[in-house]
Design an enzyme around this catalytic site. Structure first.
Site, PDB file in Angstrom:
ATOM      1  N   GLY A  69      -0.499  13.270  18.350  1.00  0.00           N
ATOM      2  CA  GLY A  69       0.193  13.886  19.473  1.00  0.00           C
ATOM      3  C   GLY A  69       0.963  12.834  20.239  1.00  0.00           C
ATOM      4  CG  MET A  98     -10.303  22.860  19.192  1.00  0.00           C
ATOM      5  SD  MET A  98      -9.370  21.570  20.029  1.00  0.00           S
ATOM      6  CE  MET A  98      -7.716  22.097  19.610  1.00  0.00           C
ATOM      7  CG  ASP A 158      -4.304  20.709  19.034  1.00  0.00           C
ATOM      8  OD1 ASP A 158      -5.232  20.635  18.208  1.00  0.00           O
ATOM      9  OD2 ASP A 158      -3.437  19.825  19.169  1.00  0.00           O
ATOM     10  CG  HIS A 169      -7.712  21.878  15.728  1.00  0.00           C
ATOM     11  ND1 HIS A 169      -7.704  20.661  16.395  1.00  0.00           N
ATOM     12  CD2 HIS A 169      -9.016  22.215  15.588  1.00  0.00           C
ATOM     13  CE1 HIS A 169      -8.944  20.286  16.641  1.00  0.00           C
ATOM     14  NE2 HIS A 169      -9.760  21.213  16.184  1.00  0.00           N
ATOM     15  N   GLY A 217      -4.163  12.502  24.170  1.00  0.00           N
ATOM     16  CA  GLY A 217      -4.049  11.239  24.889  1.00  0.00           C
ATOM     17  C   GLY A 217      -5.345  10.469  25.087  1.00  0.00           C
ATOM     18  CG  ASP A 268      -6.777  16.399  15.985  1.00  0.00           C
ATOM     19  OD1 ASP A 268      -6.021  15.727  16.704  1.00  0.00           O
ATOM     20  OD2 ASP A 268      -6.954  17.630  16.114  1.00  0.00           O
ATOM     21  CB  SER A 293      -1.019  17.299  18.112  1.00  0.00           C
ATOM     22  OG  SER A 293      -1.380  18.135  19.188  1.00  0.00           O
ATOM     23  CG  HIS A 347      -2.546  19.651  14.658  1.00  0.00           C
ATOM     24  ND1 HIS A 347      -3.505  19.808  13.682  1.00  0.00           N
ATOM     25  CD2 HIS A 347      -3.218  19.558  15.826  1.00  0.00           C
ATOM     26  CE1 HIS A 347      -4.707  19.797  14.235  1.00  0.00           C
ATOM     27  NE2 HIS A 347      -4.572  19.648  15.541  1.00  0.00           N
ATOM     28  CG  MET A 354     -12.422  17.038  16.350  1.00  0.00           C
ATOM     29  SD  MET A 354     -10.642  17.338  16.490  1.00  0.00           S
ATOM     30  CE  MET A 354     -10.230  16.518  18.032  1.00  0.00           C
ATOM     31  CG  MET A 389      -7.597  23.628  23.116  1.00  0.00           C
ATOM     32  SD  MET A 389      -7.421  22.268  24.278  1.00  0.00           S
ATOM     33  CE  MET A 389      -6.751  21.004  23.182  1.00  0.00           C
TER      34      MET A 389
HETATM   35  C1  DX5 Z   1      -7.420  17.428  20.887  1.00  0.00           C
HETATM   36  C2  DX5 Z   1      -6.476  17.992  19.879  1.00  0.00           C
HETATM   37  C3  DX5 Z   1      -5.564  16.994  19.279  1.00  0.00           C
HETATM   38  C4  DX5 Z   1      -4.688  16.268  20.254  1.00  0.00           C
HETATM   39  C5  DX5 Z   1      -4.281  14.963  19.649  1.00  0.00           C
HETATM   40  O1  DX5 Z   1      -8.394  18.367  21.162  1.00  0.00           O
HETATM   41  O2  DX5 Z   1      -7.187  18.596  18.810  1.00  0.00           O
HETATM   42  O3  DX5 Z   1      -4.804  17.571  18.232  1.00  0.00           O
HETATM   43  O4  DX5 Z   1      -3.553  16.995  20.604  1.00  0.00           O
HETATM   44  O5  DX5 Z   1      -3.545  14.262  20.586  1.00  0.00           O
HETATM   45  P1  DX5 Z   1      -3.467  12.675  20.585  1.00  0.00           P
HETATM   46  O6  DX5 Z   1      -2.849  12.255  19.303  1.00  0.00           O
HETATM   47  O7  DX5 Z   1      -2.639  12.358  21.784  1.00  0.00           O
HETATM   48  O8  DX5 Z   1      -4.892  12.169  20.710  1.00  0.00           O
HETATM   49 ZN    ZN Z   2      -6.031  19.242  16.998  1.00  0.00          ZN
END
Ligand code: DX5
Ligand code: ZN
Length: 214
Positions: A195, A65, A32, A63, A143, A173, A6, A30, A135, A34
């Site tokens: 990530g 969101m 993200d 992804h 994190g 994820d 990510s 990946h 998820m 948002m």
């Molecule tokens: C959260 C994202 C993830 C996130 C994962 O909403 O969809 O893709 O970046 O990050 P880590 O691996 O640090 O949980």
């Molecule tokens: Zn994601």
């Protein structure tokens, strides 16, 4: 297993070299996206995805969101994106139509759910979606701590996909690391999004390899 790091955890002041590193060691990349409405955070959009798509060699795994994912499918297709997931919570009754539209545009379609949505609600899309994104934290932030009950959710989705003779991949994820990757594989995951555990590692390429071999 496939590893889809990510980019959210990357160093945004050095995005070119981060993507070049992923070109060497990732299976997918990946991204993200948002919107601050479906999830309580804003990340990045096309001002990052457009230039990044011109240097990424590995398939882009986007992804979404966001509350109106269907508004962005065409633009993602023109960026050469391969995999697009959107949230069932956002799409509701448009889920099948969204999958069909993503296919029409030549991309693979994924349906994502947060940890508080029953996996049973994905069952109607087995045979339609190319992948499901489970998820293992609440969408919105990198994190966070892996939620262990995700393992049972993955196992029950995997069992139902097999029962119906489906081909869909399961992507996981949130909080994925070397500590839970083997358990995720055993539960039936195919694609690991990671990530922090990749980008915060002193050796991201080795971290990706460890996840892939888990
Ligand atoms: C959260 C994202 C993830 C996130 C994962 O909403 O969809 O893709 O970046 O990050 P880590 O691996 O640090 O949980
Ligand atoms: Zn994601």
């Amino acid at each position: 297993m496939l590893v889809s790091p990510s980019l959210l955890a990357a160093d945004f002041l050095s995005l070119r070299s981060e993507v070049e590193m992923l070109n060497k060691g990732a299976d997918w990349i990946h991204l993200d996206v948002m919107d601050g409405t479906l999830v309580p955070n804003i990340s990045f959009g096309f001002s990052v995805i457009d230039p990044l798509s011109s240097i990424a060699i590995k398939p882009l795994d986007t992804h979404l969101m966001v509350v109106h994912p269907e508004r962005w499918f065409e633009r993602l297709a023109s960026d050469g994106v391969s995999y697009v997931s959107f949230h069932l919570e956002a799409a509701g009754r448009r889920t099948s139509a969204n999958i069909a539209r993503i296919h029409e545009l030549g991309m693979k379609a994924g349906v994502a759910i947060n940890p508080d949505i029953s996996v049973n609600r994905l069952f109607p899309y087995i045979g339609k979606a190319d992948f499901f994104l489970i998820m293992s934290v609440f969408a919105g932030f990198g994190g966070q701590k892996f939620i262990y009950s995700s393992l049972d959710r993955i196992a029950s989705l995997r069992a139902e996909i097999e029962r119906r003779g489906g081909q869909a991949l399961i992507e996981v994820d949130g909080g994925v690391s070397a500590d839970n990757a083997a358990a995720l594989r055993q539960a039936g995951a195919d694609v690991l999004v990671a990530g922090s555990s990749v980008f915060k590692s002193p050796d991201p390429l080795a971290a990706m390899e460890t996840l892939r071999r888990a």
